[in-house]
Structures are given as C-alpha cells and as structure tokens.
Design an enzyme around this catalytic site. Structure first.
Site, PDB file in Angstrom:
ATOM      1  N   ASP A  98       0.821  -1.206   0.000  1.00 51.68           N
ATOM      2  CA  ASP A  98       0.000   0.000   0.000  1.00 51.68           C
ATOM      3  C   ASP A  98       0.861   1.264   0.000  1.00 51.68           C
ATOM      4  O   ASP A  98       0.454   2.285  -0.540  1.00 51.68           O
ATOM      5  CB  ASP A  98      -0.979  -0.025   1.184  1.00 51.68           C
ATOM      6  N   TYR A 135      -3.112  -0.695   8.740  1.00 47.81           N
ATOM      7  CA  TYR A 135      -2.052  -1.614   9.174  1.00 47.81           C
ATOM      8  C   TYR A 135      -1.376  -1.087  10.438  1.00 47.81           C
ATOM      9  O   TYR A 135      -1.066  -1.834  11.360  1.00 47.81           O
ATOM     10  CB  TYR A 135      -1.007  -1.809   8.061  1.00 47.81           C
TER      11      TYR A 135
HETATM   12 FE   FE2 Z   1      -4.684  -0.722  -0.761  1.00 51.86          FE
HETATM   13 FE   FE2 Z   2      -5.225  -0.917  -4.304  1.00 54.39          FE
END
Ligand code: FE2
Ligand code: FE2
Length: 355
Positions: A98, A135
C-alpha cells in the site's frame, strides 16, 4: 527470452496543469494522449463506467479505528509461533504494497487525460494511504511494543521479502527513471498485477484464521481492504484493455510478467506461510495463485496461462463467507455499531469469483 516491447523511445506526455486551449469535448476525449484542459468536467463524460466506479468507491468509505480489534489482542498470544510469524510478516508485506501504491499511482495519474479516470485514481490514492493507516492501527494495537519496529522493518530485513519488494518497486522505478510510453505500459500492468494478484494470499491467511475463530477484528479490517482493492482491480481491468489499444506492447511480455508475478507470489507465500498453517499448503497456494492469474487474464480479454483444470477453481471457496462483507452479519454489526449512520455499505460488492 522472448522479444521485449517493440522499440519505442517516445516520452510519455504529462498533462499540463493549466491548459485553456485544451479540448474537453467527449468525442475527442481519450484516457491517454488527449488534449485535456484538466478541468474536472464531469457533467458529460466519455467513460461513464468511471463515474459509477467512483461512486462505489466513495460509498465504500470506512475508518479502520472504528472497527473493534480488542479480541485480537488476546488471540495474538494464542497463535502458534508460525501463525504469529505469518501474521507479522504479511502485515509488513501489505504495508509495503500500500505504501508503494500511494507513492506510484500519482505518477501514472499525471498522464491521464480523461478527468473521470483521474477522479477514480485520486480516490484510489486516498484509499491506499488509508490502508496504511489500518495496518498501523493493527500493528500498534495487537503487536507488543518491543516487537513493532521489527514488524515495520521486516520488508527490508527479511531476505525473501526484501527481494520481492525490490522487484515490485523496480517495475515502477523503471518508468520514473525512463518515462517512455512502453515503460508506462509496463508500470500500468505491474499495477494491475499488484492490485489483482499480490494481496490475496495475505487476505486468505486472515480469513483462514477467522474461520478458526482467531483474530476476528483483523479479518473484519481485511474484508474492508479487500473490498477496496476489488474496486481498484475493476479500474485496471478497464484501463489495461484500453492501454493495449493505445500503447506499444507484446503479448509475450504480458504473459511473462504474469508468470513471474505468480512465481514471486508463491515463493513469498511459501516462505511466510508454507505448510505450517492449518488449512494452507504450498500446493493450495500454487493452485489459488494460478487460478487468480487465469481469471485476471480473462478479465482483460486474454486467454488463461495455466490450462490444467486444477487451476480453474479456487481451493479456498470454503472461506467465502469470511470474506464477503454482504453476507457476514458480524462485520456489518461492528461497522454500524461503532459508527455513524452516514456510512453506507455498497451494494456493489462482488462475489467470491472476483476475490
Ligand atoms: Fe490498498
Ligand atoms: Fe489498491
């Protein structure tokens, strides 16, 4: 080695910031290489699917910290050593994915000449950033303080993961260093592979734990991330076929990138999950990853790469109910109980076939 892309040294054009001489008429509008004014003229669009997708992405809005993960703090200590290692390693890997998306999508977006597509990418960038926040929330809440730095750093201290991250980033960096049309296409395809292939063995791991009544809060968070990622998959499933019509490329190169992606994904999953987790084996990982690659290829109009019938079906269909945000009452209950009524669960959540 197969032939790489046809020789093409054309530099990828960037959209100007201010361009009053641009042409926003929909008949002249294209996703790349257009002459956009950059005005977000969304009343009359050429790619109407993008407006529907954007609406769905907005309806998917959620806040990680509104989801209750207190049960997971206790459950963490009931995991086996292998399960804890996989939990932490996968979190570290997904944090990398990400992060790199948040960083790279703006580069791809800066050559887009249809404002409705730009709009979707802007929302995607926001969501990728928020996934990192999710996260961090999990790591800070569930993992003991003395171990957190190790988890955050795992992406560069673990040899297998570091190699994997380096490979993923290199596909993107290649375009930044040499912004040609063919490198843009490679970066776009690498983006599709990341969105549509690289997350899913990680998601499966968390649904597997949830199926065994472990870490239910983490699974709830991953359902939300999973749903967002599927909207990104849909975006690139539209963009890639269009890109295949607009950019120099070779089919051999596309298949080679898919096959390499599958190999890397299996190697990493076997390293961090392997045969040590109940319900997941190296064989099921291979079957699932090749099955996913096949459906991702089909979705962009290409024939499957793995023709053996065992790769035509997911080995994890029994986990479907743990991933489906529509069917699972718990996620909805947690979600709505701890949030205001303005949150809307999208009715457009796809079924297991797209997971
Ligand atoms: Fe993502
Ligand atoms: Fe994505």
């Amino acid at each position: 080695m197969v032939a790489i892309f046809p020789e093409n040294k054309h530099r990828m054009p960037l959209t100007p910031i201010f361009n009053p001489q641009g042409d926003d008429r929909i008949e002249n509008r294209t996703i790349w290489f257009g002459n956009t004014t950059n005005l977000m003229q969304l009343n009359d669009v050429r790619y109407s699917w993008a407006i529907g997708l954007y609406q769905q992405m907005r309806e998917n809005f959620w806040i990680p910290q509104k989801l209750d993960i207190t049960q997971d703090v206790t459950d963490y200590w009931n995991l086996t050593n292998d399960e804890r290692r996989a939990f932490e390693g996968i979190l570290s890997y997904l944090t990398f994915l990400d992060s790199v998306q948040t960083c790279n999508i703006p580069h791809l977006k800066s050559s887009i000449t249809a404002p409705e597509i730009s709009l979707c990418m802007a929302e995607q960038i926001s969501q990728e950033g928020m996934h990192n926040h999710a996260y961090q929330y999990m790591i800070e809440t569930i993992i003991p303080s003395e171990k957190r730095d190790k988890v955050y750093d795992f992406w560069r201290t673990d040899k297998v993961l570091a190699g994997r991250c380096e490979f993923i980033a290199r596909m993107y960096q290649k375009y930044i260093d040499n912004p040609t049309e063919e490198n843009y296409f490679i970066a776009l395809l690498a983006d599709y592979l990341l969105e549509s292939l690289y997350f899913y063995n990680g998601f499966i791991y968390f649904y597997n734990l949830a199926a065994r009544m472990l870490m239910p809060g983490s699974a709830d968070i991953f359902k939300m991330i999973n749903r967002d990622e599927l909207s990104h998959v849909r975006l690139y499933q539209r963009l890639i076929p269009e890109a295949m019509r607009s950019f120099p490329h070779s089919l051999d190169q596309i298949y080679e990138m898919f096959d390499t992606a599958v190999q890397h994904e299996c190697r990493w999953t076997n390293h961090i999950v392997g045969d040590n987790i109940l319900g997941i084996t190296q064989s099921s990982t291979e079957r699932y990853t090749k099955y996913l690659a096949n459906i991702r290829l089909r979705a962009i109009g290409l024939d499957p790469l793995y023709t053996d019938p065992e790769y035509s079906k997911s080995p994890y269909t029994h986990l479907e109910k743990f991933s489906d945000t529509k069917k699972d009452g718990n996620t909805k209950a947690n979600f709505f109980e701890s949030s205001v009524t303005s949150y809307v669960m999208s009715s457009g959540v796809a079924g297991w076939e797209e997971i």
